[in-house]
Design a protein around this motif. Structure first.
Motif, PDB file in Angstrom:
ATOM      1  N   LYS A  72       0.816  -1.223   0.000  1.00  0.00           N
ATOM      2  CA  LYS A  72       0.000   0.000   0.000  1.00  0.00           C
ATOM      3  C   LYS A  72       0.852   1.277   0.000  1.00  0.00           C
ATOM      4  O   LYS A  72       0.764   2.088   0.929  1.00  0.00           O
ATOM      5  N   PRO A  73       1.653   1.468  -1.023  1.00  0.00           N
ATOM      6  CA  PRO A  73       2.450   2.695  -1.073  1.00  0.00           C
ATOM      7  C   PRO A  73       1.565   3.926  -1.275  1.00  0.00           C
ATOM      8  O   PRO A  73       0.384   3.793  -1.624  1.00  0.00           O
ATOM      9  N   ARG A  74       2.151   5.074  -1.070  1.00  0.00           N
ATOM     10  CA  ARG A  74       1.433   6.333  -1.272  1.00  0.00           C
ATOM     11  C   ARG A  74       1.668   6.847  -2.692  1.00  0.00           C
ATOM     12  O   ARG A  74       2.711   6.575  -3.297  1.00  0.00           O
ATOM     13  N   VAL A  90      -2.096   3.644  -2.750  1.00  0.00           N
ATOM     14  CA  VAL A  90      -2.205   2.770  -3.916  1.00  0.00           C
ATOM     15  C   VAL A  90      -2.645   1.397  -3.435  1.00  0.00           C
ATOM     16  O   VAL A  90      -1.924   0.725  -2.695  1.00  0.00           O
ATOM     17  N   VAL A  91      -3.832   0.962  -3.848  1.00  0.00           N
ATOM     18  CA  VAL A  91      -4.381  -0.293  -3.339  1.00  0.00           C
ATOM     19  C   VAL A  91      -4.340  -1.412  -4.365  1.00  0.00           C
ATOM     20  O   VAL A  91      -4.635  -2.573  -4.054  1.00  0.00           O
ATOM     21  N   ASP A  92      -3.994  -1.087  -5.601  1.00  0.00           N
ATOM     22  CA  ASP A  92      -3.966  -2.126  -6.644  1.00  0.00           C
ATOM     23  C   ASP A  92      -3.221  -1.570  -7.855  1.00  0.00           C
ATOM     24  O   ASP A  92      -2.961  -0.364  -7.963  1.00  0.00           O
ATOM     25  N   LEU A  93      -2.862  -2.483  -8.767  1.00  0.00           N
ATOM     26  CA  LEU A  93      -2.282  -2.105 -10.059  1.00  0.00           C
ATOM     27  C   LEU A  93      -3.041  -2.891 -11.126  1.00  0.00           C
ATOM     28  O   LEU A  93      -3.154  -4.118 -11.019  1.00  0.00           O
ATOM     29  N   VAL A  94      -3.558  -2.210 -12.105  1.00  0.00           N
ATOM     30  CA  VAL A  94      -4.350  -2.870 -13.143  1.00  0.00           C
ATOM     31  C   VAL A  94      -3.537  -2.988 -14.424  1.00  0.00           C
ATOM     32  O   VAL A  94      -2.994  -2.009 -14.927  1.00  0.00           O
ATOM     33  N   VAL A  97      -4.207   1.932  -8.880  1.00  0.00           N
ATOM     34  CA  VAL A  97      -5.558   2.229  -8.397  1.00  0.00           C
ATOM     35  C   VAL A  97      -5.401   2.835  -7.015  1.00  0.00           C
ATOM     36  O   VAL A  97      -4.756   2.235  -6.150  1.00  0.00           O
ATOM     37  N   VAL A  98      -5.967   4.006  -6.783  1.00  0.00           N
ATOM     38  CA  VAL A  98      -5.839   4.648  -5.470  1.00  0.00           C
ATOM     39  C   VAL A  98      -7.163   4.567  -4.722  1.00  0.00           C
ATOM     40  O   VAL A  98      -8.228   4.420  -5.316  1.00  0.00           O
ATOM     41  N   ASP A  99      -7.041   4.655  -3.393  1.00  0.00           N
ATOM     42  CA  ASP A  99      -8.258   4.550  -2.579  1.00  0.00           C
ATOM     43  C   ASP A  99      -9.146   5.771  -2.743  1.00  0.00           C
ATOM     44  O   ASP A  99     -10.357   5.669  -2.839  1.00  0.00           O
TER      45      ASP A  99
END
Lengths: 439, 439
Positions: free
Chosen positions: A41-43, A431-435, A420-422
């Protein structure tokens, strides 16, 4: 019922190692997997610019909103997957109840098949033997795979049948073909009811094909939500419905076929449901193909979507779920600043990015809304930002800006891996995901 | 002297397995390596549409022509690698004697470093600490690596120095920085000689930076080859030269520095050589950064290059070495046909594709030149082709068309793997290579 996609293949995307080839990710992340990064969960501040991000809550809201809207209106949804070309997002759309994924061409179909998407509407004419034979192979290899293609002339039907007749086994499943109906001045599609009927008869008569319904694209006939445009769209949709009713009256559909009637981009789905929806009561499947709704936007779709800034249907409104980010790199003249993103980073074919939020370079300052900044041009790798040369200087070199974008299709195709950010409004989103996309 | 790039890393690109994720390659090729396919020499007719191809002889001709032109004019070439983002093509340019590769931003620099490019001109301001620190790491890790970046304000110099000062070792090599000079109404770049001098002094005074020269981009000031445009470009280049002479006169360059003076896109390199070339006689390295010359085009650069259709310098002319291919998918109205390529396949920001050659679907018919066909629009995945509705019908569903393209930069970025053909004019060209790009 088989799963509508290959759950393991989509999950396996998380195992991909990121590296220098992914422009959204900084050196600190290279060599790690997507799953590693997701767990961390990076910023946003750890990522470079230029950048495209998706909003987790925005995507979730839009997928649920559109699924509910379709259910409420008695239509099925086969979201156009060309918008994102992201199997993980197609999976979310299928999990929300989508009937199929729509795609535009055989390359996109191949991507979907690699992720086991089991029902695909190819909203286009497919005429190359190389592609028709591969589709035949896929149908033969997987009895659960369903695919529908379009034809808009008898010549097209002849080409499809010729490529298949010399190739497929005698007991092969037929290929489902929809008659495409077009409007004068539009894109593809038979221009008259008589022409469409001739195409339908040719499909019904072709030994390896099956007449599966009627389709079209109303979005080629208008580009805004004025009453004139809406009337033109409705008239076209009535013509399309009339062709289908004529095919039913003429008994051109096989008895075991539930015919599909399909239209609908992301601008006129209210009108499609209004005109075509009633067909659903008579043993017909009405299928919307909207794609851009999944991220919505801050440009053309904000202005024209039935669930946009000027809603013309009930239900929750869609929210913009994609944004661009760039950094001010130069401020060479009064009233002018340059930023570090351009034509290869952000869409520009339906309007320029819209400056929305400033993340000042100085630590401790909060993100804030900006006004009075206008993007006036994009070069390949630069953006031009103009503001009042006599007012206070609104940005400085090193500051970050968030942009609203217009036209998701030409945003996604510039990024192979999209964070993908929250919450895109946060001071420093997580950052909660990468698509992953495939273009 | 170390090799200017990592020969093994470039060669290793041939080992990549192709698959469904590469839209230029049909199912018959999936699972095979680039080297396998290269050895097989397949025909263009084995590949799908839409397609982008390069011409092997065209690339070779253009690389050699530009190398010779630069040698004849006493200037060095640091071709802009952003055009292709293809390490194999950068390697060809370096093998032909290029002094460096130019790139536009840190992501592109990272791609070049993955292929060991040893001298890189970043023709842009780099202000993000995340990027400046990575560059410092690269400089520390490889003593043969040289990189030059730009600065156009004292604020920019402060940001660069601040990010470096708190990070690099006391004995680290300094970062080479060029002062960027801009023109009024242009893009980045200090707008006055006084401003440029202040930037140069700031660089010279910054403990971790070294003043390495003067640079600019004349292409932001004009877009055609009218006399007015050429005069404006020459006036700007004289201003740029004057800044450099002033820095020399003021002894701002370190004694061991051979200063670089750099300008030149692909439209005005004759004017750059004319105005800046003479500086080379006084211990200065004059560096052109043209990039699009490697493929040239059938649009903006055909019209404006000094070695284009209206040449304004001596030497061989450049030849177009990239083409689009698409298939007619529909012919719904008199005078209108649709083809299967769109905004995601072909460039459209500097003019639409130009129909050039027809490869009829019928076996045994030769490819032939076409006239009277005009592309009037591109959608995401469709192209609109108009012709005289009252004349003979020039194309049919299933026929292939070859298109000339305008603007190589926005052609390359739509394709991850690009077939190279021996002769794009042949009836059925042979595929002799596949070029990998990184966007």
């Amino acid at each position: 019922m088989p799963a509508p996609f290959d759950v393991a293949a989509v999950a396996a995307l998380g195992g991909e190692r990121v590296g220098w080839q992914h422009k959204a990710l900084p050196p600190a992340f290279w060599g790690r997997t997507v799953d590693d990064i997701r767990a961390d969960k990076p910023r946003l501040s750890a990522l470079p610019t230029p950048l495209l991000t998706l909003s987790a809550t925005g995507l979730e809201h839009n997928v649920a909103t559109m699924a509910r809207w379709c259910a409420d209106h008695g239509v099925d949804l086969a979201p156009h997957g060309k918008t994102t070309m992201a199997p993980a997002l197609w999976a979310a759309q299928l999990e929300a109840g989508s009937w199929a994924i729509t795609l535009a061409n055989p390359f996109q179909l191949a991507v979907a098949r690699a992720f086991g998407v089991s029902r695909i509407l190819v909203a286009n004419e497919v005429v190359a033997p190389i592609h028709l034979r591969w589709i035949a192979d896929e149908l033969a290899a997987d009895q659960d795979f369903e695919v529908l293609v379009w034809a808009d002339s008898t010549r097209t039907v002849e080409l499809i049948e010729a490529a298949r007749a010399e190739y497929v086994a005698a007991d092969a499943r037929p290929l489902d073909v929809l008659v495409e109906v077009g409007g004068a001045g539009g894109r593809t599609g038979a221009r008259t009811a008589e022409a469409a009927l001739a195409v339908a008869r040719a499909i019904a008569d072709a030994p390896t094909l099956r007449l599966a319904g009627v389709a079209g694209y109303e979005g080629a006939l208008a580009h805004d939500a004025t009453e004139d445009s809406l009337d033109r769209v409705r008239a076209y949709l009535r013509d399309l419905a009339a062709v289908h009713l004529r095919l039913q009256a003429d008994n051109l559909y096989d008895a075991d076929v539930v015919p599909v009637v399909s239209a609908g981009g992301s601008t006129y789905f209210e009108e499609v449901a209004e005109v075509l929806g009633p067909l659903g009561a008579r043993g017909t499947r009405v299928v919307l193909r909207s794609g851009a709704y999944i991220t919505h936007d801050d440009g053309i779709y904000r202005a024209t979507s039935p669930l946009g800034s000027q809603p013309r249907t009930g239900g929750d409104r869609l929210v913009p779920a994609l944004h661009g980010w760039a950094r001010i790199s130069s401020q060479p003249e009064p009233g002018l600043a340059l930023f570090d993103g351009g034509r290869r980073d952000f869409p520009f074919d339906q309007g320029y990015p819209e400056p929305q939020l400033l993340r000042p370079r100085s630590a401790g300052e909060s993100a804030r809304r900006v006004r009075g900044l206008t993007v006036t041009a994009l070069n390949d790798q630069h953006g031009f930002l103009h503001f009042d040369p006599d007012g206070p200087v609104p940005v400085g070199v090193g500051d970050q800006l968030r942009f609203g974008l217009s036209h998701p299709c030409t945003a996604f195709d510039k990024w192979g891996l999209i964070p993908v950010v929250d919450d895109p409004d946060a001071d420093d989103p997580v950052v909660v995901d990468l698509v992953r996309t495939f273009f």
